[in-house]
Write a protein that holds these residues in place. Structure first.
Motif, PDB file in Angstrom:
ATOM      1  N   TYR B  60       0.820  -1.204   0.000  1.00  0.00           N
ATOM      2  CA  TYR B  60       0.000   0.000   0.000  1.00  0.00           C
ATOM      3  C   TYR B  60       0.858   1.260   0.000  1.00  0.00           C
ATOM      4  N   ILE B  61       1.980   1.207   0.676  1.00  0.00           N
ATOM      5  CA  ILE B  61       2.850   2.386   0.687  1.00  0.00           C
ATOM      6  C   ILE B  61       3.461   2.598  -0.696  1.00  0.00           C
ATOM      7  N   GLN B  62       3.790   1.523  -1.372  1.00  0.00           N
ATOM      8  CA  GLN B  62       4.402   1.658  -2.688  1.00  0.00           C
ATOM      9  C   GLN B  62       3.422   2.196  -3.714  1.00  0.00           C
ATOM     10  N   MET B  63       2.132   2.025  -3.468  1.00  0.00           N
ATOM     11  CA  MET B  63       1.149   2.531  -4.427  1.00  0.00           C
ATOM     12  C   MET B  63       0.958   4.036  -4.290  1.00  0.00           C
ATOM     13  N   ILE B 316     -10.829  -0.946  -2.699  1.00  0.00           N
ATOM     14  CA  ILE B 316      -9.726  -1.846  -2.366  1.00  0.00           C
ATOM     15  C   ILE B 316     -10.312  -3.104  -1.737  1.00  0.00           C
ATOM     16  N   VAL B 317      -9.901  -4.252  -2.210  1.00  0.00           N
ATOM     17  CA  VAL B 317     -10.273  -5.522  -1.587  1.00  0.00           C
ATOM     18  C   VAL B 317      -9.017  -6.074  -0.946  1.00  0.00           C
ATOM     19  N   SER B 318      -9.119  -6.364   0.341  1.00  0.00           N
ATOM     20  CA  SER B 318      -7.911  -6.801   1.026  1.00  0.00           C
ATOM     21  C   SER B 318      -8.092  -8.229   1.535  1.00  0.00           C
ATOM     22  N   ASP B 319      -7.024  -9.010   1.451  1.00  0.00           N
ATOM     23  CA  ASP B 319      -7.076 -10.362   2.003  1.00  0.00           C
ATOM     24  C   ASP B 319      -6.244 -10.452   3.279  1.00  0.00           C
ATOM     25  N   GLY B 320      -5.979  -9.313   3.904  1.00  0.00           N
ATOM     26  CA  GLY B 320      -5.266  -9.315   5.172  1.00  0.00           C
ATOM     27  C   GLY B 320      -3.770  -9.136   5.052  1.00  0.00           C
ATOM     28  N   THR B 322      -0.140  -7.320   3.116  1.00  0.00           N
ATOM     29  CA  THR B 322       0.326  -5.959   2.842  1.00  0.00           C
ATOM     30  C   THR B 322       0.028  -5.515   1.421  1.00  0.00           C
ATOM     31  N   LYS B 323      -0.463  -6.425   0.588  1.00  0.00           N
ATOM     32  CA  LYS B 323      -0.737  -6.038  -0.788  1.00  0.00           C
ATOM     33  C   LYS B 323      -2.226  -6.199  -1.057  1.00  0.00           C
ATOM     34  N   PRO B 324      -2.811  -5.327  -1.857  1.00  0.00           N
ATOM     35  CA  PRO B 324      -4.236  -5.471  -2.112  1.00  0.00           C
ATOM     36  C   PRO B 324      -4.524  -6.670  -3.010  1.00  0.00           C
TER      37      PRO B 324
END
Lengths: 320, 368, 143
Positions: B60-63, B316-320, B322-324
């Motif tokens: 998320y930070i890299q995005m 955003i769909v998150s699976d828990g 650090t990446k979406p």
């Protein structure tokens, strides 16, 4: 140069030199003036590097353009493509013949001076179409077609507007028209002056009437495919025509070279460049008209206005 | 011997992808007959970078810097949408000073975007001077951004829980100078632009009805030009917009002139918002401590903000981890552009430029 | 048909979410995917507009998401349904013309086709693109 010397041959050489000098100085000066005026309108400074406030910028640009490669695209008409720029350019030089720079400086004071001037200017239209057609490019052709429609349409209000002046001065000879302007004709024929200037800007294909060169729509119109020196010729033709149109306006409406104290030639150039400044100013202040709006404006507004002016002029002349 | 061939009088013209008026790499294939457009087809995808797929392999930070690169003329508004979604997911509360700073920067971005739009619109119509006048004003905004964020565009300024740096005293001085000159500059520019020639070019062209707005999902100044008063800052207030007093300008007829007028008035309203935010700016921290590793809890999150072109939705769909698992942008210009194929037929070629300009598209935002 | 009656008339189950956390006011899960056209009509009659159509690859199939929103109140509503890969779904372009490009994009990225779509084509990926990029199973071609 009638009164300067007896020998015709000498006169011809002198005239050619004179015309070339005026043409060259105008090309350099008018381009610089345009760039400086446009820059100051746009909150910038314009050319400042080359010479004092960019005075020799135009010369530098000319030298650069001469050195550019002349690209001839594939599929163009081999004979017409190189010929077109010259056909657009040479009529401008021919039009210098009748302009009265002062009471003694006029190449040839023809009896039909005005008629000659406006007839020769029509030849350039053929050159424009030739350029658009020979380029073998859809966009150039569209630009050329629009340009021709515009040129032919706006000829009529121009001629009608100066008919008023001709009737008052009772002559087609340009030196006569200047001699008779004890009161400048702009005072007697203000409407004709306005119609003339507007129609002249349309003839020059300048904004707001620059549809044929509209960059944001058809790339660059009829001279898209020209590069290097050939493009420079189109460019010079436009600026020379601007000078000639302004010179004619000065002669017909602003009293030509007449004026106190300063020599007549100086007055002529001051008045002519005042009109050139006006033309440049209009270019940078307005957006451009759509082609159908352009034609509507000519046929439905300028033409009736010019006719009305003519009618009132003849009526008033008959009365007084 | 008389074989009469039917002469097809219509032909195809291609506008773009390289074209001075299409505001980026957009291709419009026009079927014209003489000067009249019979049909048009918009071809997208020239600036497609696959960002949505790329997001699935970035943290998320890299995005965060990538969010700037969609609408580069007003980048911080997109960042706001993204950061808002992350804050909703993590349950982070933004301190008040940071909210007001965000409002000031966001509105400056909106002004910058509209200024660029006015210049480009008039340039397409053939008037060269307004472009330079508005860009002079925009330069001052860019200088202000450089002062605070270090960059003129694509600023990467918003962070989870606040902003990256506080505003400097030099910034406040520049802002005061800017606010003093902008109203007069807008008035001068409007006086210059609105000549009879301009009005003839844009009035009664490209009508968008209220039904079109609902059918095509239009938002932003395009919808407001047709009389639809829908602005997320008022209808679905986020941040501190409910504490600030401003109006939403709407048009009446929905032609190109109304959309132009709406944007010009929005610049003045944004100036009002900035002035009020400046007065209301409290002291305090400018950011919460943001976590080093950002892991969103499992689930789906959606945040909507009002950018200069309309409603931006970040999904955003998150699976828990650090990446979406899925990152989707609902960008306003995509829907706004879809009405172009309906508007163009029946108009002249010169009107194509005016209509496309009045819709205000930025292609990287559409193509993602 | 009023929206209140949505749950009764269609095979929808309401999902419990909070607006603050998720960003939607209401969310529904749809059992039968063909009903999406009638549901869209119900929304349109109430003056809603289509905010977006998108999909997400769960690993064992796709989950489609349709977002509807209205301008005079805060009422963003999501309708989900599950769909197998390579399915043929119903297009709602007749109800909302904006669905034209949304559905084209979903086809481009996920490979589902829409029956009744006027012009289903790849919108964003280049010509000659093979495969559907946003599926988890898609790998970029080796050069």
């Amino acid at each position: 140069m009638e009164a300067l010397s007896g020998s015709i041959f000498f006169n011809i050489i002198l005239s050619i030199i004179g015309v070339m000098v005026v043409f060259t100085i105008n090309a350099l000066f008018a381009v610089w003036l345009e760039r400086k005026v446009s820059a100051h309108i746009q909150l910038r400074l314009g050319p400042m590097e080359v010479g004092f406030h960019g005075a020799i910028q135009s010369a530098a640009d000319g030298i650069k353009l001469i050195g550019k490669e002349i690209i001839t695209p594939k599929g163009v008409d081999k004979k017409l493509f190189p010929l077109a720029p010259y056909l657009v350019f040479f009529p401008s030089l021919l039009m210098f013949v009748v302009i009265p720079f002062s009471d003694k400086l006029q190449v040839q004071d023809l009896n039909i001076g005005l008629l000659y001037f406006f007839s020769i200017s029509c030849i350039a239209t053929i050159g424009i179409f030739m350029a658009g057609w020979a380029s073998n490019n859809k966009y150039s052709l569209m630009g050329a077609v629009r340009s021709i429609a515009q040129s032919i349409a706006y000829e009529i209000p121009i001629i009608l507007s100066i008919l008023g002046v001709i009737i008052i001065a009772q002559s087609l000879k340009l030196s006569d028209i200047v001699a008779k302007q004890n009161i400048w004709y702009i005072v007697i024929q203000p409407v004709a002056f306005i119609v003339y200037i507007i129609a002249a800007i349309a003839e020059l294909n300048r904004t707001p009437f620059d549809i044929p060169e509209a960059e944001s729509e058809l790339v660059a119109g009829f001279h898209t495919e020209y590069s290097g020196m050939r493009f420079a010729i189109f460019f010079m033709a436009e600026y020379t025509n601007m000078f000639l149109v302004a010179a004619m306006a000065t002669t017909l409406f602003l009293g030509g070279w007449r004026g106190p104290i300063l020599p007549p030639v100086v007055w002529f150039f001051i008045k002519t460049y005042a009109i050139v400044f006006l033309i440049i100013w209009v270019r940078w202040a307005f957006p451009r008209l759509r082609p159908d709006q352009l034609m509507n404006f000519c046929w439905k507004f300028l033409l009736p206005l010019a006719l009305l002016n003519l009618l009132i002029t003849t009526f008033l002349l008959k009365l007084f | 011997m008389d074989t009469v061939k039917e002469i097809k009088k219509d032909f195809f013209i291609n506008m773009g992808p390289q074209h001075p008026s299409t505001h980026g790499v957009l291709r419009i294939v026009l079927n014209v007959e003489g000067e009249k457009v019979l049909s048009s087809e918009t071809v997208l995808g020239y600036a497609h970078r696959g960002v949505e797929k790329m997001a699935e392999s970035k943290t998320y930070i890299q995005m965060m810097p990538v969010m700037d690169r969609f609408d580069y003329v007003s980048s911080m508004l997109f960042e706001w949408g993204y950061v808002g979604a992350l804050e909703k997911a993590l349950g982070v509360k933004v301190p008040e000073r940071a909210e007001y700073i965000r409002v000031i920067m966001g509105e400056l971005n909106r002004i910058a975007s509209h200024l660029l739009w006015v210049g480009a619109f008039l340039l397409d119509l053939g008037a060269f001077t307004p472009f330079l006048w508005v860009f002079d004003a925009r330069e001052r905004i860019m200088d202000m951004f450089e002062e605070v964020t270090g960059q003129r565009m694509t600023n990467n300024y918003f962070r989870i829980g606040g902003v990256k740096d506080d505003l400097t005293p030099q910034f406040f001085k520049m802002l005061q100078d800017f606010l003093k000159m902008i109203r007069e500059r807008m008035k001068d520019t409007e006086d210059l632009i609105e000549s009879i020639i301009f009005l003839e070019r844009v009035k009664d062209i490209g009508f968008i009805s209220k039904q079109d707005v609902i059918d095509y999902g239009l938002t932003g100044p395009v919808a407001r030009g047709s009389g639809f008063s829908y602005d997320l800052r008022k209808n679905e207030p986020y941040s501190v917009y409910d504490k600030i007093d401003f109006e939403i300008p709407v048009g009446e007829k929905g032609d190109c002139y109304d959309r132009y007028k709406v944007r010009m008035k929005e610049v003045i309203q944004s100036v009002r918002i900035v002035e009020q935010a400046l007065n209301l700016l409290p002291d305090g921290p400018y950011t919460e401590k943001s976590p080093k590793v950002v892991k969103l809890p499992e689930g789906e999150y959606y945040n909507a903000v009002e950018t200069s072109r309309g409603l931006l939705g970040v999904y955003i769909v998150s699976d828990g981890s650090t990446k979406p698992a899925r990152f989707k942008l609902r960008d306003p210009a995509f829907s706004n552009l879809s009405i172009l194929d309906k508007l163009l037929p029946g108009n002249k070629i010169s009107d194509v430029v005016a209509i496309l300009g009045s819709i205000d598209v930025v292609i990287p935002e559409i193509d993602r | 048909m009023a929206l209140v009656a949505l749950v009764d008339n269609f095979s929808l189950t309401k999902i419990d979410i909070s607006y603050e956390a998720k960003g939607f006011n209401h969310a529904y899960l749809l059992e039968k995917k063909e009903e999406i056209v009638d549901i869209a009509k119900a929304f349109k009659d109430e003056g809603y507009f289509l905010e977006t159509i998108t999909a997400f690859d769960k690993g064992d199939g796709l989950r489609m998401i349709y977002l509807f929103n209205v301008h005079h109140k805060v009422h963003r509503t999501a309708v989900y349904f599950d769909s197998p890969y390579d399915a043929e779904l119903q297009s709602i372009t007749n109800v909302f013309p904006s669905a034209n490009w949304f559905e084209s994009e979903v086809y481009d990225m996920f490979g589902v086709t829409f029956k009744g779509h006027p012009d289903l084509k790849r919108l964003l990926t280049p010509e000659g693109m093979k495969g559907f990029p946003l599926l988890k199973s898609w790998k970029p071609e080796e050069e």
